[in-house]
Scaffold this motif. Structure first.
Motif, PDB file in Angstrom:
ATOM      1  N   GLU A  75       0.818  -1.217   0.000  1.00  0.00           N
ATOM      2  CA  GLU A  75       0.000   0.000   0.000  1.00  0.00           C
ATOM      3  C   GLU A  75       0.853   1.268   0.000  1.00  0.00           C
ATOM      4  O   GLU A  75       0.387   2.330  -0.409  1.00  0.00           O
ATOM      5  N   ALA A  76       2.095   1.163   0.440  1.00  0.00           N
ATOM      6  CA  ALA A  76       2.978   2.336   0.469  1.00  0.00           C
ATOM      7  C   ALA A  76       3.189   2.914  -0.927  1.00  0.00           C
ATOM      8  O   ALA A  76       3.484   4.106  -1.071  1.00  0.00           O
ATOM      9  N   LEU A  77       3.014   2.091  -1.958  1.00  0.00           N
ATOM     10  CA  LEU A  77       3.229   2.578  -3.323  1.00  0.00           C
ATOM     11  C   LEU A  77       2.204   3.629  -3.737  1.00  0.00           C
ATOM     12  O   LEU A  77       2.493   4.455  -4.601  1.00  0.00           O
ATOM     13  N   SER A  78       1.016   3.612  -3.131  1.00  0.00           N
ATOM     14  CA  SER A  78       0.011   4.607  -3.520  1.00  0.00           C
ATOM     15  C   SER A  78       0.470   6.015  -3.158  1.00  0.00           C
ATOM     16  O   SER A  78       0.189   6.966  -3.879  1.00  0.00           O
ATOM     17  N   GLY A  79       1.207   6.149  -2.067  1.00  0.00           N
ATOM     18  CA  GLY A  79       1.718   7.457  -1.672  1.00  0.00           C
ATOM     19  C   GLY A  79       3.116   7.741  -2.175  1.00  0.00           C
ATOM     20  O   GLY A  79       3.578   8.880  -2.133  1.00  0.00           O
ATOM     21  N   ALA A  80       3.793   6.708  -2.644  1.00  0.00           N
ATOM     22  CA  ALA A  80       5.172   6.868  -3.117  1.00  0.00           C
ATOM     23  C   ALA A  80       5.417   5.975  -4.332  1.00  0.00           C
ATOM     24  O   ALA A  80       6.237   5.059  -4.290  1.00  0.00           O
ATOM     25  N   PRO A  81       4.692   6.232  -5.441  1.00  0.00           N
ATOM     26  CA  PRO A  81       4.843   5.371  -6.619  1.00  0.00           C
ATOM     27  C   PRO A  81       6.251   5.390  -7.207  1.00  0.00           C
ATOM     28  O   PRO A  81       6.662   4.438  -7.870  1.00  0.00           O
ATOM     29  N   GLU A  82       6.998   6.449  -6.920  1.00  0.00           N
ATOM     30  CA  GLU A  82       8.368   6.545  -7.438  1.00  0.00           C
ATOM     31  C   GLU A  82       9.272   5.444  -6.885  1.00  0.00           C
ATOM     32  O   GLU A  82      10.347   5.176  -7.436  1.00  0.00           O
ATOM     33  N   THR A  83       8.832   4.774  -5.823  1.00  0.00           N
ATOM     34  CA  THR A  83       9.599   3.651  -5.275  1.00  0.00           C
ATOM     35  C   THR A  83       9.777   2.561  -6.324  1.00  0.00           C
ATOM     36  O   THR A  83      10.783   1.861  -6.338  1.00  0.00           O
ATOM     37  N   VAL A  84       8.807   2.424  -7.227  1.00  0.00           N
ATOM     38  CA  VAL A  84       8.912   1.423  -8.296  1.00  0.00           C
ATOM     39  C   VAL A  84      10.129   1.718  -9.169  1.00  0.00           C
ATOM     40  O   VAL A  84      10.826   0.801  -9.597  1.00  0.00           O
ATOM     41  N   ASN A  85      10.414   2.996  -9.411  1.00  0.00           N
ATOM     42  CA  ASN A  85      11.600   3.359 -10.194  1.00  0.00           C
ATOM     43  C   ASN A  85      12.877   3.238  -9.370  1.00  0.00           C
ATOM     44  O   ASN A  85      13.899   2.768  -9.868  1.00  0.00           O
ATOM     45  N   ALA A  86      12.812   3.665  -8.122  1.00  0.00           N
ATOM     46  CA  ALA A  86      14.005   3.694  -7.278  1.00  0.00           C
ATOM     47  C   ALA A  86      14.447   2.295  -6.848  1.00  0.00           C
ATOM     48  O   ALA A  86      15.643   2.018  -6.775  1.00  0.00           O
ATOM     49  N   GLU A  87      13.487   1.425  -6.555  1.00  0.00           N
ATOM     50  CA  GLU A  87      13.793   0.085  -6.047  1.00  0.00           C
ATOM     51  C   GLU A  87      12.864  -0.952  -6.680  1.00  0.00           C
ATOM     52  O   GLU A  87      12.108  -1.619  -5.975  1.00  0.00           O
ATOM     53  N   PRO A  88      12.898  -1.102  -7.999  1.00  0.00           N
ATOM     54  CA  PRO A  88      11.924  -1.983  -8.652  1.00  0.00           C
ATOM     55  C   PRO A  88      11.978  -3.435  -8.183  1.00  0.00           C
ATOM     56  O   PRO A  88      10.948  -4.103  -8.127  1.00  0.00           O
ATOM     57  N   GLU A  89      13.151  -3.909  -7.849  1.00  0.00           N
ATOM     58  CA  GLU A  89      13.282  -5.315  -7.464  1.00  0.00           C
ATOM     59  C   GLU A  89      13.519  -5.468  -5.962  1.00  0.00           C
ATOM     60  O   GLU A  89      14.074  -6.459  -5.500  1.00  0.00           O
ATOM     61  N   ALA A  90      13.063  -4.471  -5.201  1.00  0.00           N
ATOM     62  CA  ALA A  90      13.178  -4.525  -3.735  1.00  0.00           C
ATOM     63  C   ALA A  90      11.944  -3.848  -3.134  1.00  0.00           C
ATOM     64  O   ALA A  90      10.868  -4.424  -3.118  1.00  0.00           O
ATOM     65  N   GLY A  91      12.083  -2.609  -2.665  1.00  0.00           N
ATOM     66  CA  GLY A  91      10.986  -1.900  -2.007  1.00  0.00           C
ATOM     67  C   GLY A  91       9.805  -1.588  -2.897  1.00  0.00           C
ATOM     68  O   GLY A  91       8.723  -1.275  -2.413  1.00  0.00           O
ATOM     69  N   GLY A  92       9.990  -1.693  -4.220  1.00  0.00           N
ATOM     70  CA  GLY A  92       8.915  -1.398  -5.161  1.00  0.00           C
ATOM     71  C   GLY A  92       8.035  -2.589  -5.493  1.00  0.00           C
ATOM     72  O   GLY A  92       7.316  -2.568  -6.488  1.00  0.00           O
ATOM     73  N   TRP A  93       8.065  -3.624  -4.660  1.00  0.00           N
ATOM     74  CA  TRP A  93       7.213  -4.798  -4.904  1.00  0.00           C
ATOM     75  C   TRP A  93       5.738  -4.405  -4.851  1.00  0.00           C
ATOM     76  O   TRP A  93       5.366  -3.432  -4.209  1.00  0.00           O
ATOM     77  N   PHE A  94       4.899  -5.175  -5.538  1.00  0.00           N
ATOM     78  CA  PHE A  94       3.472  -4.869  -5.631  1.00  0.00           C
ATOM     79  C   PHE A  94       2.636  -5.670  -4.636  1.00  0.00           C
ATOM     80  O   PHE A  94       1.757  -5.121  -3.990  1.00  0.00           O
ATOM     81  N   ALA A  95       2.881  -6.975  -4.572  1.00  0.00           N
ATOM     82  CA  ALA A  95       2.042  -7.819  -3.720  1.00  0.00           C
ATOM     83  C   ALA A  95       2.776  -9.088  -3.337  1.00  0.00           C
ATOM     84  O   ALA A  95       3.752  -9.481  -3.981  1.00  0.00           O
ATOM     85  N   LYS A  96       2.259  -9.704  -2.274  1.00  0.00           N
ATOM     86  CA  LYS A  96       2.730 -11.023  -1.861  1.00  0.00           C
ATOM     87  C   LYS A  96       1.556 -11.978  -2.011  1.00  0.00           C
ATOM     88  O   LYS A  96       0.440 -11.675  -1.575  1.00  0.00           O
TER      89      LYS A  96
END
Length: 121
Positions: A75-96
């Motif tokens: 859910e953190a991605l909704s407020g910080a979508p740029e995390t997908v660019n900064a950490e796509p294969e770490a903090g930018g995960w979508f779901a478990k």
């Protein structure tokens, strides 16, 4: 970590798979401005769209690489979508997702195969 031809990655921990988009996908999208993650409890099927990522260039579906139940959404991605660019294969995960059939991962690429796939596409 395993990879799909649609540029998703999967990291399995026990029977729970963490899913996101690859660094290559994030780079191709450009600056991510919106992410819609799946709801916890949702049943997903391998190959079905289960999330959405929008960038300044395009909107894209994110496909579930495995079948199972969403047990956690980032859910953190909704407020910080740029995390997908900064950490796509770490903090930018979508779901478990709790994986219904771990054998589905056998059909996915390892890092070397994915890198070769990207280089040849």
């Amino acid at each position: 970590m395993r990879f799909t031809k649609d540029h998703e990655w999967v990291a399995l921990d026990g029977d729970v798979a963490t899913i996101g988009i690859t660094a290559h996908a994030a780079e191709q999208l450009g600056d991510v401005v919106f992410v819609e993650v799946p709801e916890v409890g949702r049943q997903v099927k391998a190959g079905d769209a289960f999330a959405v990522v929008e960038s300044v260039k395009a909107a894209s579906d994110v496909y579930a690489p495995v079948t199972g139940e969403v047990v956690e959404a980032n859910e953190a991605l909704s407020g910080a979508p740029e995390t997908v660019n900064a950490e796509p294969e770490a903090g930018g995960w979508f779901a478990k997702v709790r994986v219904a059939d771990p054998a589905e991962l056998d059909g996915l690429m390892d890092k070397a195969a994915y890198d070769a796939f990207v280089a040849n596409s």
